[in-house]
Write a protein that holds these residues in place. Structure first.
Motif, PDB file in Angstrom:
ATOM      1  N   ASP A 145      27.640  24.515 -39.414  1.00  0.00           N
ATOM      2  CA  ASP A 145      27.493  25.867 -39.963  1.00  0.00           C
ATOM      3  C   ASP A 145      26.605  26.752 -39.103  1.00  0.00           C
ATOM      4  OD1 ASP A 145      29.067  24.914 -41.978  1.00  0.00           O
ATOM      5  OD2 ASP A 145      27.469  24.829 -43.486  1.00  0.00           O
ATOM      6  N   ALA A 146      25.511  26.189 -38.598  1.00  0.00           N
ATOM      7  CA  ALA A 146      24.588  27.003 -37.811  1.00  0.00           C
ATOM      8  C   ALA A 146      25.220  27.454 -36.502  1.00  0.00           C
ATOM      9  CB  ALA A 146      23.309  26.217 -37.529  1.00  0.00           C
ATOM     10  N   MET A 147      26.112  26.644 -35.942  1.00  0.00           N
ATOM     11  CA  MET A 147      26.737  27.004 -34.669  1.00  0.00           C
ATOM     12  C   MET A 147      28.077  27.693 -34.877  1.00  0.00           C
ATOM     13  SD  MET A 147      25.932  23.686 -32.283  1.00  0.00           S
ATOM     14  CE  MET A 147      26.931  24.344 -30.942  1.00  0.00           C
ATOM     15  N   MET A 179      32.278  29.270 -48.569  1.00  0.00           N
ATOM     16  CA  MET A 179      30.929  28.680 -48.483  1.00  0.00           C
ATOM     17  C   MET A 179      29.843  29.675 -48.891  1.00  0.00           C
ATOM     18  SD  MET A 179      31.181  26.470 -44.959  1.00  0.00           S
ATOM     19  CE  MET A 179      32.479  25.243 -44.714  1.00  0.00           C
ATOM     20  N   PRO A 180      29.771  30.023 -50.153  1.00  0.00           N
ATOM     21  CA  PRO A 180      28.791  31.024 -50.610  1.00  0.00           C
ATOM     22  C   PRO A 180      27.367  30.665 -50.182  1.00  0.00           C
ATOM     23  CG  PRO A 180      30.320  30.483 -52.371  1.00  0.00           C
ATOM     24  CD  PRO A 180      30.599  29.509 -51.260  1.00  0.00           C
ATOM     25  N   GLY A 181      26.679  31.631 -49.613  1.00  0.00           N
ATOM     26  CA  GLY A 181      25.294  31.452 -49.210  1.00  0.00           C
ATOM     27  C   GLY A 181      25.106  30.917 -47.808  1.00  0.00           C
ATOM     28  N   MET A 182      26.144  30.341 -47.223  1.00  0.00           N
ATOM     29  CA  MET A 182      25.994  29.733 -45.895  1.00  0.00           C
ATOM     30  C   MET A 182      25.671  30.779 -44.842  1.00  0.00           C
ATOM     31  SD  MET A 182      27.646  29.311 -42.731  1.00  0.00           S
ATOM     32  CE  MET A 182      29.432  29.272 -42.867  1.00  0.00           C
ATOM     33  N   PHE A 183      26.491  31.814 -44.763  1.00  0.00           N
ATOM     34  CA  PHE A 183      26.254  32.826 -43.737  1.00  0.00           C
ATOM     35  C   PHE A 183      24.901  33.493 -43.936  1.00  0.00           C
ATOM     36  CE2 PHE A 183      26.221  37.246 -42.408  1.00  0.00           C
ATOM     37  CZ  PHE A 183      26.521  37.116 -41.061  1.00  0.00           C
ATOM     38  N   GLU A 184      24.576  33.827 -45.169  1.00  0.00           N
ATOM     39  CA  GLU A 184      23.339  34.539 -45.444  1.00  0.00           C
ATOM     40  C   GLU A 184      22.122  33.730 -45.007  1.00  0.00           C
ATOM     41  OE1 GLU A 184      26.577  36.255 -47.734  1.00  0.00           O
ATOM     42  OE2 GLU A 184      25.874  34.188 -47.493  1.00  0.00           O
ATOM     43  N   LEU A 185      22.138  32.413 -45.250  1.00  0.00           N
ATOM     44  CA  LEU A 185      21.020  31.567 -44.848  1.00  0.00           C
ATOM     45  C   LEU A 185      20.849  31.570 -43.333  1.00  0.00           C
ATOM     46  CD1 LEU A 185      18.836  29.390 -45.315  1.00  0.00           C
ATOM     47  CD2 LEU A 185      20.672  27.686 -45.154  1.00  0.00           C
ATOM     48  N   HIS A 186      21.925  31.310 -42.618  1.00  0.00           N
ATOM     49  CA  HIS A 186      21.805  31.192 -41.163  1.00  0.00           C
ATOM     50  C   HIS A 186      21.588  32.547 -40.504  1.00  0.00           C
ATOM     51  CE1 HIS A 186      22.478  26.909 -41.094  1.00  0.00           C
ATOM     52  NE2 HIS A 186      23.470  27.072 -41.954  1.00  0.00           N
ATOM     53  N   GLU A 187      22.100  33.605 -41.087  1.00  0.00           N
ATOM     54  CA  GLU A 187      21.809  34.939 -40.567  1.00  0.00           C
ATOM     55  C   GLU A 187      20.326  35.253 -40.709  1.00  0.00           C
ATOM     56  OE1 GLU A 187      22.442  38.848 -39.009  1.00  0.00           O
ATOM     57  OE2 GLU A 187      23.597  36.993 -38.920  1.00  0.00           O
ATOM     58  N   ASP A 188      19.726  34.862 -41.840  1.00  0.00           N
ATOM     59  CA  ASP A 188      18.291  35.073 -42.047  1.00  0.00           C
ATOM     60  C   ASP A 188      17.479  34.263 -41.027  1.00  0.00           C
ATOM     61  OD1 ASP A 188      15.783  35.678 -43.048  1.00  0.00           O
ATOM     62  OD2 ASP A 188      16.318  35.274 -45.128  1.00  0.00           O
ATOM     63  N   VAL A 189      17.895  33.012 -40.795  1.00  0.00           N
ATOM     64  CA  VAL A 189      17.193  32.178 -39.827  1.00  0.00           C
ATOM     65  C   VAL A 189      17.254  32.802 -38.438  1.00  0.00           C
ATOM     66  CG1 VAL A 189      17.246  29.955 -38.622  1.00  0.00           C
ATOM     67  CG2 VAL A 189      17.501  30.034 -41.116  1.00  0.00           C
ATOM     68  N   VAL A 190      18.441  33.214 -38.005  1.00  0.00           N
ATOM     69  CA  VAL A 190      18.590  33.810 -36.681  1.00  0.00           C
ATOM     70  C   VAL A 190      17.796  35.105 -36.591  1.00  0.00           C
ATOM     71  CG1 VAL A 190      20.225  34.859 -35.070  1.00  0.00           C
ATOM     72  CG2 VAL A 190      20.811  32.716 -36.207  1.00  0.00           C
ATOM     73  N   CYS A 191      17.837  35.904 -37.629  1.00  0.00           N
ATOM     74  CA  CYS A 191      17.104  37.166 -37.615  1.00  0.00           C
ATOM     75  C   CYS A 191      15.607  36.927 -37.438  1.00  0.00           C
ATOM     76  CB  CYS A 191      17.373  37.934 -38.912  1.00  0.00           C
ATOM     77  SG  CYS A 191      16.647  39.572 -38.956  1.00  0.00           S
ATOM     78  N   ARG A 192      15.053  35.966 -38.151  1.00  0.00           N
ATOM     79  CA  ARG A 192      13.623  35.674 -38.030  1.00  0.00           C
ATOM     80  C   ARG A 192      13.278  35.138 -36.647  1.00  0.00           C
ATOM     81  NH1 ARG A 192      11.377  33.535 -43.825  1.00  0.00           N
ATOM     82  NH2 ARG A 192      12.764  34.745 -45.170  1.00  0.00           N
ATOM     83  N   ILE A 217      18.047  23.102 -34.825  1.00  0.00           N
ATOM     84  CA  ILE A 217      18.245  23.441 -36.235  1.00  0.00           C
ATOM     85  C   ILE A 217      17.980  22.226 -37.114  1.00  0.00           C
ATOM     86  CG2 ILE A 217      19.857  25.346 -35.891  1.00  0.00           C
ATOM     87  CD1 ILE A 217      22.122  23.413 -35.957  1.00  0.00           C
ATOM     88  N   GLY A 218      17.853  22.474 -38.414  1.00  0.00           N
ATOM     89  CA  GLY A 218      17.633  21.387 -39.359  1.00  0.00           C
ATOM     90  C   GLY A 218      16.306  20.706 -39.136  1.00  0.00           C
ATOM     91  N   ILE A 219      16.316  19.382 -39.045  1.00  0.00           N
ATOM     92  CA  ILE A 219      15.067  18.623 -38.947  1.00  0.00           C
ATOM     93  C   ILE A 219      14.420  18.721 -37.572  1.00  0.00           C
ATOM     94  CG2 ILE A 219      15.727  17.005 -40.764  1.00  0.00           C
ATOM     95  CD1 ILE A 219      16.465  15.007 -38.559  1.00  0.00           C
ATOM     96  N   ILE A 220      15.072  19.376 -36.601  1.00  0.00           N
ATOM     97  CA  ILE A 220      14.439  19.599 -35.297  1.00  0.00           C
ATOM     98  C   ILE A 220      14.157  21.089 -35.078  1.00  0.00           C
ATOM     99  CG2 ILE A 220      15.355  17.518 -34.212  1.00  0.00           C
ATOM    100  CD1 ILE A 220      17.526  19.258 -32.920  1.00  0.00           C
ATOM    101  N   SER A 221      14.234  21.862 -36.134  1.00  0.00           N
ATOM    102  CA  SER A 221      13.942  23.286 -36.019  1.00  0.00           C
ATOM    103  C   SER A 221      12.449  23.512 -35.828  1.00  0.00           C
ATOM    104  CB  SER A 221      14.398  24.021 -37.279  1.00  0.00           C
ATOM    105  OG  SER A 221      13.955  25.363 -37.286  1.00  0.00           O
TER     106      SER A 221
END
Length: 545
Positions: free
Chosen positions: A385-387, A505-518, A530-534
Motif C-alpha cells: 500500500d505504501a508503495m 480500501m477505505p482509509g488506506m490512501f489517507e493514512l499514507h498520504e498523511d505519512v508522506v506529507c509529514r 515504512i512500517g516497523i523500519i520507519s
C-alpha cells in the motif's frame, strides 16, 4: 540495498520466452527515417530492432542519446535488436530468462501494426525491471494481440543500471546544463520523438499516443509526465504498479540521503575506478555487474532540468502532463518481492509497540489497517500500500482533480499454479492478461491454465486497455462499465472477472498520504522505510492535518 537484493530486482520484471512461431511473409514500410523490411504475420505487420537513437559509448559514454541517422536503401527489421547491458536474471526466479545479445548500442524499438492501418491509436510500452534490466523484446510484451484490436504497438529499449542513470560531478561538468544522470529517461524521450516523427508511416496517429508501463516502466511513465521535454509527445498514460517514492537530488540532501552525484562518486570508488576516464574505459558488462554487486540502486535524479522537482511536488502544483490516466496495483505485489520486507518481529506485541513508537498519533489508524493478528499479511500489505496502492490512487486523484478522466483498477486475480506458490495476484501478474499473451510467460512463471475463465479475463483487460488508448475511456464489449474515479472513487477489480466497485480500501490512501506529507515537511525520504523500519514520524504539519 544489498547486491543480492539488486540482482533479485534485476530479475523481477525480466519477462520473455522465444516468440511463438507463425507464418511470416515479407512486409515493407517507407518511413521518414528510411525503408524497413519487416514481416507480415496473421494480418499484423511487425518491424523489429529499429534504431531510434545512438547510445554514446566509449569516450562518449554517459551522454544524451543522439537521434539515429536516416538510412539509404532497405534496412532489415526482422530481428529484435540487442538488449541493453544488465545483470543476468536471478536463477529460479519466476521472472528469470536467458538474455540475448547485449550491447551498448541497444537503443532500438519494435512496432506491431494492423495491416492497412490509418490514424490508429499508438501504444508505447516501457518495460519494467527496476531500471536494472528488461527489454522491449520480452515475449509477454508481444504486441500482436493489441494490434489485432486496432492499436499500433511500440516497445522500446532504454539504458538501464549504471549505464543509464549514473550521475557524477565530472559528467555534470561536461554538460552545458551542468547536470548528469537520467540517460535512460532521455532515451525514452528520444524514442517518443522518433514515434512522433515516424509512426504515421505504420498507420499510427502521432497525436494519439498512450505511454504505458509496469513497475519501473510505470515509474518511467510518471517521470515522463513530470519531464517538460516529454510533454506534448503523448496524449494518455497507463501506470501499472508504479511507485512514486522520493528521488535523490543531483546535489544536496534535502531528504537526509546522499545526492545523486555523491552516489556516483561513491560508486566509482566501489567499482575500482578513480575517475570518469577510468569508468569510460571499463568493459560495459563488467561495469554493470560490479555496480550491481555494490548495492547501487539506479534511479532518476532531480536535476532541475530534465526533472524539475519531486513528482509529488510537481503533481501538487499541476505541472505534470495534463492527460487522462489509467492506473492500478495488484493485491499480492510483495508476494513475489519478499526481499523488500523487513525481518518480521517475533511477536504481535513487539510489532504493535514498534508501530506505536514510530507512527505516534497515526498508530491507531495504522494498526486498524494492518493489525498484529496476522503479521505476515499485514507486513505484505503495508509495503504494497505504501508503495503501489498509494501511488495509484494519488495518480488518479491528481488527474481527476485537474479535470481529466482517470481510472483506477485493483488486480486481485489468481489461479491454481500461483496459489500453490503463495503468489496470489503477484507483481506483474496482470501483464499477460492486458497484453493477451497468456501463453508467453517465462519458464518458472506459475503456468496460466488454458481455460475459458482465464481467456475471458484477458479479453476483458485487452478490451479496456485498447479502448482507453483509443479514446480515453476503458470499455470492453460484453463486460461491466468502468466508471471514472470521480467523486464516487470508482474502480474496477479484476478478480476472476471484472467487478466494478467504489471506495477501494477505505482509509488506506489517507493514512499514507498523511505519512508522506509529514515526511516531506520534515525533510525525510518516503520510499521503502515504512512500517516497523520507519523513522519516527514527525507531528503533523498544518498542511498535513
Amino acid at each position: 540495498m544489498t547486491g543480492r537484493i539488486l540482482l533479485a530486482l534485476a530479475g523481477a520484471v525480466s519477462l520473455s520466452l522465444p516468440a511463438i512461431a507463425c507464418a511470416r511473409t515479407p512486409a515493407q514500410v517507407d518511413t521518414p527515417a528510411g525503408t524497413l523490411q519487416g514481416t507480415s504475420e496473421a494480418g499484423i505487420t511487425v518491424f523489429r530492432g529499429i534504431p531510434y537513437a545512438e547510445a554514446p559509448t566509449g569516450e562518449r559514454r554517459w551522454q544524451a542519446p543522439v537521434p539515429a541517422t536516416d538510412w539509404e536503401g532497405v534496412r532489415d527489421a526482422t530481428a529484435f535488436g540487442p538488449v541493453c547491458h544488465q545483470p543476468p536474471s536471478r536463477p529460479g526466479s519466476i521472472y528469470a530468462e536467458e538474455r540475448a545479445e547485449m550491447s551498448e548500442d541497444c537503443l532500438s524499438l519494435n512496432v506491431w501494426a494492423p495491416e492497412n492501418a490509418e490514424n490508429a491509436p499508438v501504444f508505447v510500452w516501457i518495460h519494467g525491471g527496476s531500471l536494472i534490466g528488461g527489454a522491449g523484446s520480452d515475449s509477454m510484451y508481444d504486441g500482436a494481440r493489441l494490434a489485432a484490436e486496432g492499436l499500433v504497438v511500440v516497445t522500446i529499449n532504454y539504458r538501464v543500471g549504471i549505464l543509464g542513470f549514473l550521475a557524477h560531478p565530472e559528467l555534470s561538468a561536461e554538460s552545458p546544463d551542468n547536470i548528469s544522470g537520467n540517460y535512460g529517461l532521455l532515451d525514452q524521450i528520444e524514442a517518443l520523438r522518433w514515434v512522433n516523427r515516424n509512426i504515421a508511416a505504420f498507420g499510427g496517429d502521432p497525436a494519439n499516443v498512450t505511454i504505458a508501463g509496469e513497475s519501473a516502466g510505470a515509474l518511467s511513465v510518471m517521470y515522463l509526465m513530470g519531464a517538460p521535454a516529454a510533454h506534448g509527445l503523448f496524449a494518455r498514460a497507463i501506470a501499472q504498479s508504479g511507485y512514486m517514492v522520493s528521488a535523490h537530488t543531483l546535489r544536496g540532501n534535502p531528504h537526509g540521503v546522499p545526492s545523486a552525484e555523491e552516489m556516483g562518486v561513491w560508486l566509482a570508488g566501489q567499482t575500482g575506478h578513480e575517475n570518469l576516464a577510468a569508468l569510460r574505459a571499463a568493459d560495459p558488462q563488467d561495469l554493470t555487474m560490479a555496480s550491481a554487486m555494490t548495492g547501487y540502486f539506479p534511479f532518476p535524479a532531480i536535476d532541475g532540468h530534465v526533472l524539475p522537482d519531486q513528482l509529488v511536488d510537481q503533481f501538487d502544483r499541476g505541472e505534470q502532463a495534463q492527460v487522462p490516466i489509467l492506473a492500478g496495483f495488484n493485491e499480492g505485489e510483495i508476494r513475489s518481492l519478499r526481499f523488500l520486507l523487513p525481518e518480521a518481529p517475533e511477536t504481535g506485541e513487539t510489532y504493535t509497540a514498534e508501530i506505536e513508537a514510530r507512527y505516534g498519533e497515526l498508530a491507531p489508524a495504522f494498526l486498524e489497517l494492518y493489525p498484529a493478528g496476522d503479521l505476515e499479511e499485514s507486513l505484505l500489505a503495508i509495503t504494497r500500500d505504501a508503495m503501489y496502492g498509494w501511488t495509484a490512487m494519488r495518480l488518479v486523484r491528481s488527474q481527476n482533480a485537474a479535470g481529466h478522466a482517470s481510472y483506477l483498477y485493483y488486480f486481485n486475480h489468481s489461479y491454481p499454479a500461483a496459489d500453490e506458490m503463495d503468489l496470489h495476484a503477484f507483481h506483474a501478474a496482470e501483464i499477460p492478461y492486458a497484453f493477451g499473451t497468456l501463453d508467453r510467460t517465462p519458464p518458472y512463471w506459475p503456468a496460466i491454465p488454458e481455460t475459458a475463465r482465464e481467456t475471458a479475463l484477458s479479453d476483458a483487460m485487452v478490451g479496456y486497455w485498447v479502448s482507453f488508448a483509443r479514446d480515453g475511456v476503458p470499455v470492453a464489449e460484453g463486460f461491466p462499465a468502468w466508471s471514472a474515479y470521480g467523486d464516487t472513487q470508482a474502480y474496477m477489480e479484476f478478480a476472476g472477472e471484472p467487478r466494478p466497485g467504489a471506495g477501494l480500501m477505505p482509509g488506506m490512501f489517507e493514512l499514507h498520504e498523511d505519512v508522506v506529507c509529514r515526511r516531506r515537511a520534515a525533510g525525510i525520504a518516503w520510499n521503502w522505510n515504512i512500517g516497523i523500519i520507519s523513522p519516527p514520524l514527525p507531528a503533523g504539519a498544518p498542511e498535513c492535518r
